[in-house]
Structures are given as C-alpha cells and as structure tokens.
Motif scaffolding. Structure first.
Motif, mmCIF file in Angstrom:
data_model
loop_
_atom_site.group_PDB
_atom_site.id
_atom_site.type_symbol
_atom_site.label_atom_id
_atom_site.label_comp_id
_atom_site.label_asym_id
_atom_site.label_seq_id
_atom_site.Cartn_x
_atom_site.Cartn_y
_atom_site.Cartn_z
ATOM 1 N N ASP A 83 3.098 4.225 -7.940
ATOM 2 C CA ASP A 83 3.067 3.846 -6.526
ATOM 3 C C ASP A 83 3.623 2.435 -6.413
ATOM 4 O O ASP A 83 2.910 1.451 -6.626
ATOM 5 C CB ASP A 83 1.638 3.919 -5.984
ATOM 6 N N THR A 84 4.888 2.315 -6.082
ATOM 7 C CA THR A 84 5.546 1.007 -6.060
ATOM 8 C C THR A 84 5.126 0.137 -4.873
ATOM 9 O O THR A 84 5.524 -1.027 -4.788
ATOM 10 C CB THR A 84 7.069 1.178 -6.042
ATOM 11 N N SER A 85 4.322 0.681 -3.963
ATOM 12 C CA SER A 85 3.821 -0.132 -2.852
ATOM 13 C C SER A 85 2.590 -0.947 -3.265
ATOM 14 O O SER A 85 2.161 -1.837 -2.536
ATOM 15 C CB SER A 85 3.464 0.750 -1.658
ATOM 16 N N LYS A 122 0.262 -3.670 -5.054
ATOM 17 C CA LYS A 122 0.290 -5.016 -5.608
ATOM 18 C C LYS A 122 -1.003 -5.236 -6.379
ATOM 19 O O LYS A 122 -2.000 -4.543 -6.158
ATOM 20 C CB LYS A 122 0.440 -6.057 -4.499
ATOM 21 N N ARG A 126 5.067 -8.628 -7.623
ATOM 22 C CA ARG A 126 3.978 -7.758 -7.182
ATOM 23 C C ARG A 126 2.620 -8.242 -7.688
ATOM 24 O O ARG A 126 1.593 -7.599 -7.431
ATOM 25 C CB ARG A 126 4.222 -6.327 -7.687
ATOM 26 N N LYS A 177 -2.392 -2.911 -1.104
ATOM 27 C CA LYS A 177 -1.049 -2.780 -0.525
ATOM 28 C C LYS A 177 -0.774 -3.888 0.473
ATOM 29 O O LYS A 177 -1.672 -4.557 0.926
ATOM 30 C CB LYS A 177 -0.916 -1.400 0.160
#
Length: 436
Positions: A359-361, A363, A403, A436
């Motif tokens: 899930d690249t969203s 952090k 991130r 996120k």
C-alpha cells in the motif's frame, strides 16, 4: 471527545453575523478550502452548532458552499438542525443530518437542564477540581483541573488519559456514525477497544499518535506541549511549586430520541505522569438520554463519590490496548545505552516493509524512547538514534525516506509504568505508527 477552542480572531467588517459569531466569522473569512474547514471543525466541533445561526444572521454565504464541499454527505444545515463533526479525540459525536429529526431537543420549554455538578476533592497525590454541566439537552461540558502535591509527585509533565464508551440501546456508537447507523465507523475505533469492557482511549485515531488528553508532542522542541487552547500540561517537582494540569471536554450525545434506545456516554478521566505512566487519581462522569419525546439529558457521575485516588482496572487495560491498536509494531527491549537493532526488531520491520510496499499510500512514523535511567542529554540522542536506525533499515529495504517520519521522546513518554532510576525494557523502544 475533545472540543478545542478555535484559533484566530473575528474578521473585521462589523456585520451582525460577524459580531454575534466572531469565531465562525474568523473561519468564514480565512479563505479555507474544504480540507482545512474539516480540520478546523475537528479541532473545535462546538463551532458546528454556531454555523447555521451565523448563516441565518446573514453571514458570509460562501461558508454554506464550503460546508457542502467539506461534508457532501450531510444536508445543508438549517438553524434548527446544525451539523456536528467528529471530535478529535475519539469522539462519539456523530455527524448530524442523516435521518435527524428537528424535534430531537425537548420541545416543552418547562424542561429544565439538570443542575451542574462541581467538585473539589483532595486526593492522595493532589487535588482534583471539576465542573460537569449540561449545555443543552444534547450536550454536556466538563472542565477538570488537577494540581499535583509537590511533596508526593515529581513530574516533568502531567496530563490526562481518558477512556470512553458510548451506547445507543444495546449497541455501540462511534464518531462519524449516523442516526440510522451509530456504529458506522466501528472499524476505525474497534482496534482500541479493551476486549472485556469495550472501553477505548478517547483520542482522534486518524490524527493523534498519543493517548494523552491535553498534551501533544512537539518534535522541534522535543517537549510535550498543551493540546489546544483549553488544556494545560502540569508539572510537580518535589520541593517546588505545583502547576495544574487542565482539560476541557465538550462531547455531543450519540443520536438520541430516534427510536433506537436510550443513549449514554461514560468517561473515566485520569491525571497521569507522562514519563512514568503513574496515575494520580480518577473521575468518572457522563450523561444519558432516554429514548422518549421531550426526555431531558441526565448527568451521570461527577460527584465526590466518583472521584478516587486510583483508576479502575479497566482504565489500565484500556490504556494497554491503545498501544496494541495504535502501532503496527513496537520494537522494545533495546539493550541499555544502545541503539542497535536486534534480530527480532528486523523481523518486525520486514513485516512493515511488506505492508508499505503493498500500500504505497501508507506513511510510517517511527518514535524512539528510553527508560528512566541515565543522563537526559544522552537519552535524547539515544532515543533519536534508535528511531533513525529503524528508519534506515526501512530505507535500505526499499521504502522511500519521504514516507518516513522520525520522532524521539527520550524518557518523557512511558509506555508501561516505571520508577525513576529503574530500567524498564518495554520503555526502551521504537513504536511504528502506519497512517495515511
């Protein structure tokens, strides 16, 4: 269910609406976008009740359009039906509008509000003062002041950990619920519920990394600071002056008188030393509303008998559950005076890498901490190094540095109860918060 005072002054202009509702005028004339408006109302949900009255008095019409953009699922506000928003601290305040009836408030003008419940009680570790009062037949406010006894309490920082449970009938209610579905946002809050009591730490899940009601961490100064204008972080050095810890809470009731059963919200507010997790007292309080036409709000708790030297067992279990629900993982038991990652730390971080790549969203915030042994300046550097080592491991395994955020708490934030000068492995940690 925190309600914080809004920042800023009323805009110049002098219209009747601006004069009568200066806090809303400041919002209306600040040029906010929809996201910023949501943030402002999250910081102070009490503003939501003033917005319809401001508009009805001829206030800036662009605010109505902005409200519609910020809350597209909520009907345009009417003076008798103001929308409310989630409070920033795990509020069970519910977004009003969906299915809301204008007769929710008692229509019989002879229905009085219950008498306020003030208190001023000496406890073993200090003095707790409070005033619990009904604002109307949907809301109640409380102001709490705890003054530590400097002869018995030595603390850099004193704030509060508050637990909450809200119900509609036999079911539970959560911030962001609706009249027809009070448990709509259950998935957001359920990770923080203690399995036995179903209580949870009262906080804003999407925006807060700590369980403290009235304190927030400032990474720039590496200190705890007060959270909002209506709170104060206390302290009590032995042999010195004692400064009160203060908080204000203004929770709205879950949707009431809607044919779903009686509503209730129950709280336990506990002053606590942040660097030791030592509880210093307890006050239980709340309110309920019967599911009947013209039913009055009823205050619960908030008497001398509800103020005690020690919190309930539920409070400690619920605070433990906060750490389970909030953090993806906690790397603890660092060697004393060292920041080297252990094999089990790396295994836990590997799982974080997998999740962040999927899930690249997402952090990650990495917060390093120490126990109560050693020199303060050394521990500040050590807690930062622990967090940086965890960050560097994630970067080396393919997670972009942008991130990742690093915070460092030294020994100013105890996860488990500790004593000054004694080692505690669970406080020598890096806690990983995915958001996120």
């Amino acid at each position: 269910m925190q309600r914080k005072a809004a920042d800023g002054d009323a805009a110049a202009g002098g219209s009747e609406a601006d004069t009568r509702f200066p806090r809303v005028a400041a919002i209306a004339n600040r040029g906010l976008d929809a996201a910023a408006l949501r943030q402002a109302l999250t910081a102070d949900p009490s503003l939501a009740r003033e917005i319809p009255m401001y508009l009805a008095a001829g206030g800036a019409p662009q605010l109505n359009d902005l409200m519609a953009a910020a809350y597209p699922a909520v009907p345009v506000a009417k003076p008798e039906q103001p929308p409310a928003v989630d409070g920033p601290v795990g509020s069970s305040a519910i977004v009003k509008g969906e299915g809301t009836k204008s007769e929710k408030q008692p229509t019989d003008p002879t229905q009085p509000l219950p008498a306020a419940r003030p208190g001023n009680k000496p406890l073993d570790k200090g003095v707790l003062k409070w005033t619990l009062k009904a604002v109307d037949h949907e809301t109640a406010d409380i102001d709490i002041d705890f003054k530590p006894d400097p002869a018995k309490v030595e603390a850099k920082n004193v704030s509060f950990v508050q637990t909450v449970i809200s119900k509609v009938g036999t079911g539970f209610a959560y911030g962001g619920g609706t009249a027809t579905n009070p448990a709509k946002k259950q998935a957001v809050y359920q990770p923080f519920e203690e399995p036995g009591s179903k209580k949870r730490v009262d906080h804003f899940p999407d925006g807060e990394n700590d369980p403290f009601y009235g304190a927030e961490w400032n990474q720039s100064s590496k200190k705890w600071q007060r959270e909002g204008a209506s709170s104060q972080v206390g302290k009590s050095p032995k042999g010195g002056t004692s400064t009160s810890a203060k908080m204000h809470d203004g929770p709205d009731a879950p949707e009431s008188r809607m044919g779903l059963g009686d509503t209730s919200s129950e709280f336990e507010t506990v002053p606590v030393v942040l660097e030791t997790r030592q509880p210093l007292g307890s006050l239980t309080w709340g309110f309920k509303i019967k599911d009947q036409a013209n039913s009055r709000i009823e205050l619960t708790g908030g008497t001398d008998a509800d103020c005690k030297d020690a919190p309930s067992a539920d409070w400690g279990k619920t605070l433990d559950q906060f750490y389970v629900g909030k953090f993806e993982t906690i790397l603890d038991e660092f060697d004393i005076a060292k920041a080297d990652l252990k094999p089990d730390h790396k295994t836990k971080l590997d799982a974080v890498v997998t999740k962040m790549k999927a899930d690249t969203s997402l952090k990650a915030q990495l917060g390093g901490a120490c126990d109560l042994t050693g020199d303060e300046q050394f521990n500040k550097a050590l807690s930062l190094k622990r967090a940086e080592n965890a960050r560097d491991y994630l970067v080396a395994n393919g997670i972009a540095a942008g991130r990742l955020e690093v915070q460092s708490y030294s020994f100013d934030w105890a996860r488990v109860e500790a004593e000054p000068g004694k080692s505690e492995g669970k406080n020598r940690r890096v806690q990983v918060w995915l958001h996120k």
